[in-house]
Design a protein around this motif. Structure first.
Motif, mmCIF file in Angstrom:
data_model
loop_
_atom_site.group_PDB
_atom_site.id
_atom_site.type_symbol
_atom_site.label_atom_id
_atom_site.label_comp_id
_atom_site.label_asym_id
_atom_site.label_seq_id
_atom_site.Cartn_x
_atom_site.Cartn_y
_atom_site.Cartn_z
ATOM 1 N N ALA A 37 -9.706 2.349 1.164
ATOM 2 C CA ALA A 37 -10.161 2.226 -0.227
ATOM 3 C C ALA A 37 -11.534 2.857 -0.407
ATOM 4 N N MET A 38 -12.417 2.648 0.574
ATOM 5 C CA MET A 38 -13.744 3.234 0.492
ATOM 6 C C MET A 38 -13.677 4.762 0.587
ATOM 7 N N HIS A 39 -12.854 5.260 1.498
ATOM 8 C CA HIS A 39 -12.717 6.711 1.649
ATOM 9 C C HIS A 39 -12.166 7.339 0.376
ATOM 10 N N GLN A 40 -11.177 6.707 -0.234
ATOM 11 C CA GLN A 40 -10.607 7.233 -1.476
ATOM 12 C C GLN A 40 -11.635 7.235 -2.601
ATOM 13 N N ALA A 41 -12.434 6.170 -2.691
ATOM 14 C CA ALA A 41 -13.453 6.097 -3.740
ATOM 15 C C ALA A 41 -14.518 7.165 -3.543
ATOM 16 N N PHE A 42 -14.946 7.366 -2.295
ATOM 17 C CA PHE A 42 -15.978 8.361 -2.016
ATOM 18 C C PHE A 42 -15.450 9.776 -2.216
ATOM 19 N N THR A 43 -14.150 9.969 -2.059
ATOM 20 C CA THR A 43 -13.553 11.277 -2.333
ATOM 21 C C THR A 43 -13.488 11.527 -3.831
ATOM 22 N N THR A 44 -13.153 10.479 -4.594
ATOM 23 C CA THR A 44 -13.087 10.601 -6.052
ATOM 24 C C THR A 44 -14.462 10.849 -6.649
ATOM 25 N N LEU A 82 -21.942 -3.757 0.575
ATOM 26 C CA LEU A 82 -22.509 -2.956 -0.510
ATOM 27 C C LEU A 82 -21.627 -1.749 -0.808
ATOM 28 N N GLY A 83 -21.036 -1.167 0.244
ATOM 29 C CA GLY A 83 -20.114 -0.059 0.019
ATOM 30 C C GLY A 83 -18.917 -0.486 -0.811
ATOM 31 N N MET A 84 -18.409 -1.677 -0.543
ATOM 32 C CA MET A 84 -17.276 -2.186 -1.321
ATOM 33 C C MET A 84 -17.701 -2.583 -2.734
ATOM 34 N N VAL A 85 -18.973 -2.946 -2.912
ATOM 35 C CA VAL A 85 -19.488 -3.170 -4.270
ATOM 36 C C VAL A 85 -19.415 -1.862 -5.071
ATOM 37 N N LEU A 86 -19.767 -0.749 -4.430
ATOM 38 C CA LEU A 86 -19.667 0.554 -5.084
ATOM 39 C C LEU A 86 -18.217 0.877 -5.427
#
Length: 262
Positions: free
Chosen positions: A79-86, A118-122
């Motif tokens: 989920a974090m990788h997908q968000a950072f890619t978006t 904090l990363g998951m908060v983002l």
């Protein structure tokens, strides 16, 4: 994370700054090994001796969360990788937030807020469109501080948009509301993942949440005063505990006769 088995590897033959690099291997449970319904905070997974009726066994939310976060480690990283890619700026904002945590000495405490949380908060802020893909890393950072500065946000609890399996026959809003009600009172800081069964912030205590909110408000004051110069005291200046608290209590752990050091 505290009390987690981690295998740390150090490549041999490196010199200079390269000697500081470490490879950390984090073991994770297969997501399908334990049904998440069995790990909900109201369930019991550690039997209390003397209580024969299972219905009378008390809930074990802390133990359940420890197992659940191991089982959901890979989905959380995905989920974090997908968000950072978006939103590419999220990766830089995440690094800045980690530096901010370190400069305030919060990340090393067992009950503190980690860089992963904090990363998951983002991820949550992007999911709820408080952060958009076109934002800069500075705007993402500021949005995170705005969210964290209000202690009630995580105290009341928030949830990422749930998966279809987590919704069932209800709507996404109804499923999230019911899940948050189950977690309230059992954890002082609540950030539910898309399964609505795992509190990513289960280790964060009430006092640590208050401290993060205080530091986030101070960060906003720095940025409001001067957007450019305000970054320096946030990321380059380390705040020692003696500058943050008026009183300290030191507990010395004594040893009995014949006991060795430990």
């Amino acid at each position: 994370a505290p009390q987690k088995p981690i295998l740390q590897l150090q490549p041999a033959g490196l010199k200079g700054l390269s000697k500081k690099f470490r490879v950390r291997l984090l073991p994770a449970l297969p997501p399908s090994l334990i049904p998440l319904q069995r790990l909900r905070p109201s369930r019991n997974n550690v039997r209390v001796p003397g209580i024969t009726d299972i219905a009378l066994q008390p809930p074990t939310p802390t133990y359940n969360s420890a197992l659940a976060e191991d089982a959901r480690l890979i989905p959380h990283l995905d989920a974090m990788h997908q968000a950072f890619t978006t939103c590419p700026a999220l990766a830089e904002a995440n690094m800045l937030l980690k530096v901010w945590l370190r400069q305030r000495g919060i990340h090393q405490r067992p009950d503190g807020m980690s860089g992963f949380v904090l990363g998951m908060v983002l991820v949550f802020l992007l999911d709820k469109r408080n952060i958009t893909p076109k934002m800069s890393s500075y705007q993402c950072l500021r949005a995170a501080f705005l969210f964290l500065s209000d202690r009630d946000n995580l105290q009341r609890g928030v949830a990422v948009t749930p998966d279809e399996d987590a919704i069932g026959k209800s709507t996404a809003a109804e499923a999230a509301k019911a899940a948050l009600e189950e977690f309230r009172g059992l954890h002082p800081c609540i950030l539910l993942d898309s399964s609505l069964s795992v509190n990513i912030a289960s280790r964060v205590s009430a006092s640590a949440l208050s401290e993060v909110a205080h530091e986030a408000r101070a960060a906003l004051l720095c940025l409001d005063n001067d957007a450019r110069a305000g970054i320096s005291p946030l990321l380059l200046q380390r705040i020692e505990p003696a500058a943050k608290f008026d009183d300290f209590i030191l507990l010395q752990w004594g040893r009995g006769e014949g006991e060795g050091e430990g």
